[in-house]
Design a protein around this motif. Structure first.
Motif, PDB file in Angstrom:
ATOM      1  N   GLU A  73      -1.801  30.514 -47.261  1.00 23.85           N
ATOM      2  CA  GLU A  73      -3.221  30.811 -47.105  1.00 23.85           C
ATOM      3  C   GLU A  73      -3.887  30.772 -48.468  1.00 23.85           C
ATOM      4  O   GLU A  73      -3.475  31.465 -49.391  1.00 23.85           O
ATOM      5  CB  GLU A  73      -3.419  32.195 -46.478  1.00 23.85           C
ATOM      6  N   ALA A  75      -7.577  30.699 -48.705  1.00 22.71           N
ATOM      7  CA  ALA A  75      -8.886  31.335 -48.635  1.00 22.71           C
ATOM      8  C   ALA A  75      -8.755  32.809 -48.250  1.00 22.71           C
ATOM      9  O   ALA A  75      -7.713  33.275 -47.814  1.00 22.71           O
ATOM     10  CB  ALA A  75      -9.761  30.617 -47.617  1.00 22.71           C
ATOM     11  N   VAL A  76      -9.839  33.528 -48.389  1.00 24.90           N
ATOM     12  CA  VAL A  76      -9.920  34.921 -47.963  1.00 24.90           C
ATOM     13  C   VAL A  76     -10.027  34.924 -46.441  1.00 24.90           C
ATOM     14  O   VAL A  76     -10.766  34.120 -45.874  1.00 24.90           O
ATOM     15  CB  VAL A  76     -11.162  35.598 -48.593  1.00 24.90           C
ATOM     16  N   LYS A  78     -11.150  35.560 -42.680  1.00 26.10           N
ATOM     17  CA  LYS A  78     -12.476  35.781 -42.125  1.00 26.10           C
ATOM     18  C   LYS A  78     -12.643  37.234 -41.731  1.00 26.10           C
ATOM     19  O   LYS A  78     -11.670  37.944 -41.510  1.00 26.10           O
ATOM     20  CB  LYS A  78     -12.688  34.881 -40.906  1.00 26.10           C
TER      21      LYS A  78
END
Length: 150
Positions: A73, A75-76, A78
């Motif tokens: 992963e 990205a941060v 959601k």
């Protein structure tokens, strides 16, 4: 007797300049001799071991761990994927000034102090009262709102 065109001070400055030039030339030659420009590619490689430290020895192939590219992963997560946090917090009134209409609440969970204004109160509060409250972002940070005695 006629004086020479150079004074003692000028001669000293010239000597310092010559000395600096010689030192600079020596440093340049030292760098040339010790440079790795002609070194082989293998000598320039650096490896990372299983603990994240840099080494000059290649890693052991038996300790190799396969990682799927889809599992990484970048990205941060959601907002809807994050675990929901209980908006109601518990705390204690550390200071409240009725004449000015504001005070501070000490959060028992994380130990932080939050500003509370009289407009964010549901019940009347006094110092050292145990209260429940919610947090709201204000101009200068987080503020306690919907403050009730518990």
């Amino acid at each position: 007797m006629a004086r020479s065109g150079q004074t003692q001070n000028k001669r000293e400055k010239e000597k310092k300049k010559l000395k600096k030039r010689k030192e600079k030339e020596l440093k340049k030659q030292e760098r040339k001799e010790n440079s790795n420009k002609g070194a082989s590619f293998e000598d320039m490689l650096v490896y990372v071991d299983e603990n994240g430290n840099l080494t000059d020895t290649p890693p052991d192939p038996d300790k190799k761990v396969e990682v799927e590219a889809d599992e990484i992963e970048i990205a941060v997560p959601k907002k809807e994927d994050r675990p929901s946090e209980d908006p109601i917090r518990i705390g204690k009134v550390s200071y409240f000034d009725h004449s000015k209409g504001y005070g501070f609440i000490f959060d028992k969970e994380n130990g932080e102090k939050y500003f509370v204004h009289v407009s964010g109160l549901i019940d009347e509060i006094e110092e050292n009262d145990k209260v429940t409250f919610e947090l709201e972002r204000g101009l200068k940070g987080m503020n306690a709102v919907n403050v009730k005695k518990s």
